[in-house]
Design a protein around this motif. Sequence first.
Motif, short mmCIF file in Angstrom:
data_model
loop_
_atom_site.label_atom_id
_atom_site.label_comp_id
_atom_site.label_asym_id
_atom_site.label_seq_id
_atom_site.Cartn_x
_atom_site.Cartn_y
_atom_site.Cartn_z
N GLN A 118 0.83 -1.21 0.00
CA GLN A 118 0.00 0.00 0.00
C GLN A 118 0.87 1.26 0.00
O GLN A 118 1.89 1.31 0.69
CB GLN A 118 -0.89 0.00 1.24
N SER A 119 0.45 2.25 -0.76
CA SER A 119 1.12 3.55 -0.77
C SER A 119 0.21 4.57 -0.08
O SER A 119 -0.96 4.69 -0.41
CB SER A 119 1.40 4.00 -2.21
N ASP A 120 0.78 5.31 0.87
CA ASP A 120 -0.01 6.31 1.62
C ASP A 120 0.45 7.74 1.34
O ASP A 120 0.15 8.64 2.14
CB ASP A 120 0.09 6.03 3.13
N LEU A 121 1.14 7.97 0.25
CA LEU A 121 1.57 9.35 -0.03
C LEU A 121 0.38 10.28 -0.13
O LEU A 121 0.39 11.39 0.42
CB LEU A 121 2.39 9.40 -1.32
N GLY A 122 -0.68 9.86 -0.85
CA GLY A 122 -1.86 10.70 -1.00
C GLY A 122 -2.59 10.92 0.30
O GLY A 122 -3.01 12.03 0.62
N TYR A 123 -2.75 9.85 1.08
CA TYR A 123 -3.46 9.96 2.35
C TYR A 123 -2.72 10.86 3.34
O TYR A 123 -3.33 11.70 4.00
CB TYR A 123 -3.63 8.58 2.97
N THR A 124 -1.42 10.67 3.46
CA THR A 124 -0.69 11.47 4.45
C THR A 124 -0.64 12.94 4.05
O THR A 124 -0.68 13.82 4.92
CB THR A 124 0.74 10.93 4.63
N ARG A 125 -0.57 13.24 2.76
CA ARG A 125 -0.61 14.63 2.33
C ARG A 125 -1.95 15.27 2.66
O ARG A 125 -2.03 16.46 2.98
CB ARG A 125 -0.34 14.74 0.82
N ALA A 126 -3.02 14.49 2.61
CA ALA A 126 -4.36 15.03 2.88
C ALA A 126 -4.65 15.12 4.37
O ALA A 126 -5.20 16.13 4.83
CB ALA A 126 -5.41 14.15 2.20
N TYR A 127 -4.31 14.08 5.12
CA TYR A 127 -4.77 13.97 6.50
C TYR A 127 -3.72 14.29 7.56
O TYR A 127 -4.05 14.52 8.72
CB TYR A 127 -5.30 12.57 6.77
N MET A 128 -2.46 14.24 7.20
CA MET A 128 -1.42 14.34 8.23
C MET A 128 -0.42 15.46 7.95
O MET A 128 0.69 15.46 8.47
CB MET A 128 -0.70 12.98 8.34
N ALA A 129 -0.83 16.42 7.14
CA ALA A 129 0.08 17.51 6.76
C ALA A 129 0.52 18.34 7.98
O ALA A 129 1.60 18.94 7.96
CB ALA A 129 -0.58 18.42 5.72
N GLY A 130 -0.29 18.35 9.03
CA GLY A 130 0.08 19.10 10.23
C GLY A 130 1.37 18.63 10.87
O GLY A 130 2.04 19.38 11.58
N LEU A 131 1.75 17.38 10.60
CA LEU A 131 2.99 16.87 11.17
C LEU A 131 4.22 17.56 10.59
O LEU A 131 5.29 17.57 11.20
CB LEU A 131 3.09 15.36 10.92
N GLU A 132 4.05 18.15 9.41
CA GLU A 132 5.17 18.86 8.78
C GLU A 132 5.61 20.07 9.59
O GLU A 132 6.74 20.53 9.46
CB GLU A 132 4.77 19.32 7.38
N ASP A 133 4.71 20.58 10.43
CA ASP A 133 5.05 21.77 11.22
C ASP A 133 6.07 21.46 12.30
O ASP A 133 6.84 22.34 12.69
CB ASP A 133 3.79 22.34 11.88
N ASP A 134 6.03 20.23 12.83
CA ASP A 134 6.82 19.92 14.02
C ASP A 134 7.77 18.74 13.86
O ASP A 134 8.52 18.43 14.78
CB ASP A 134 5.87 19.64 15.19
N PHE A 135 7.73 18.10 12.70
CA PHE A 135 8.63 16.97 12.44
C PHE A 135 9.20 17.08 11.03
O PHE A 135 8.64 17.76 10.17
CB PHE A 135 7.89 15.63 12.54
N VAL A 136 10.29 16.38 10.81
CA VAL A 136 10.71 16.06 9.44
C VAL A 136 9.91 14.80 9.10
O VAL A 136 10.30 13.68 9.43
CB VAL A 136 12.22 15.82 9.35
N PHE A 137 8.74 15.01 8.51
CA PHE A 137 7.77 13.93 8.31
C PHE A 137 8.14 13.16 7.04
O PHE A 137 8.11 13.70 5.93
CB PHE A 137 6.36 14.52 8.20
#
Length: 312
Positions: free
Chosen positions: A70-89
Amino acid sequence: MLAVALVAFGVLLARPGSTEPILAADGRPMAGSVAELAKVSLGGHEQTVLIRARSTANPVLLYLAGGPGQSDLGYTRAYMAGLEDDFVFSVWDQRGAGTSYAALDPSSTWTLEQAVADTVALARYLAARFGAEKIYLFGNSWGSTLGVLAAQRNPELFHAYIGAGQMASQLASDQIIYRQLLEHATRTGDTALAERMREFGPPPYRDIYANAFIVGYYDTLANYPKTAYFQAHRPPGIDGTGAAEYGPLDKARLSTVDTDAVPAFIVASVAYLVRLPRPAVIPRAGVTAWMSSPCGGLRRRRSVRRARWCRP
């Protein structure tokens, strides 16, 4: 003209995906940020890692998708973008999945042992690249099995392990779902479903397509309410395939299943009874709900205590 058109079509198909830069208030790429689809050699095979962060000085978080395949690139860009603020996601398309599809061959070498070794190698790469002594490891579904095994093998590489949809015994889980689906078929009078399930037989399944068939009934067996955030941030395309991170060929390949590679994973991974490393965080809510919540035990870690997405 036909030859020119065919060449142009081939070039279009081969066009790789891309990820948009992280912008500052003035609309320019933010200084110190990173936004790239990195190519990393793992186990002798080039694989893709989506790396995004507002600051490369932030802690590193490596996300392991479910599957396998499974590839989650699309899902993480949509649902988990907030992690980019505080992590090297960092979101890895594992070998044979999504943008790493070409790395599958020879599929006979894509084993559970190799998947764990690749995970450890990627953790070392990310730590070295961003000057981190340790990183955070986040596994979802199948990725939670992979994450636990990697953390058990090299605990010194990780601040903490986070599991969502945590697998403890994949064989026991499959057996429970098999019984639940048979009970559902009996309760609803769905004789065709009952017959199909009996044809598959109890897990571990001999037919790889049994797993794909049964996944289609997950919402029927345990339908959970979709949050407003989930509804409002749906990724583009079916299962996130419309994300810019996928090129045209990637989008086509996302719907394929390699029947030579997957059974070996299933046979190997169902044998594991997972023992969790420490510290480990297991959110009770779904990944999306948890990511937009006070996010459980991570707030106890000094390095992320003030993370904006962790505030109650």
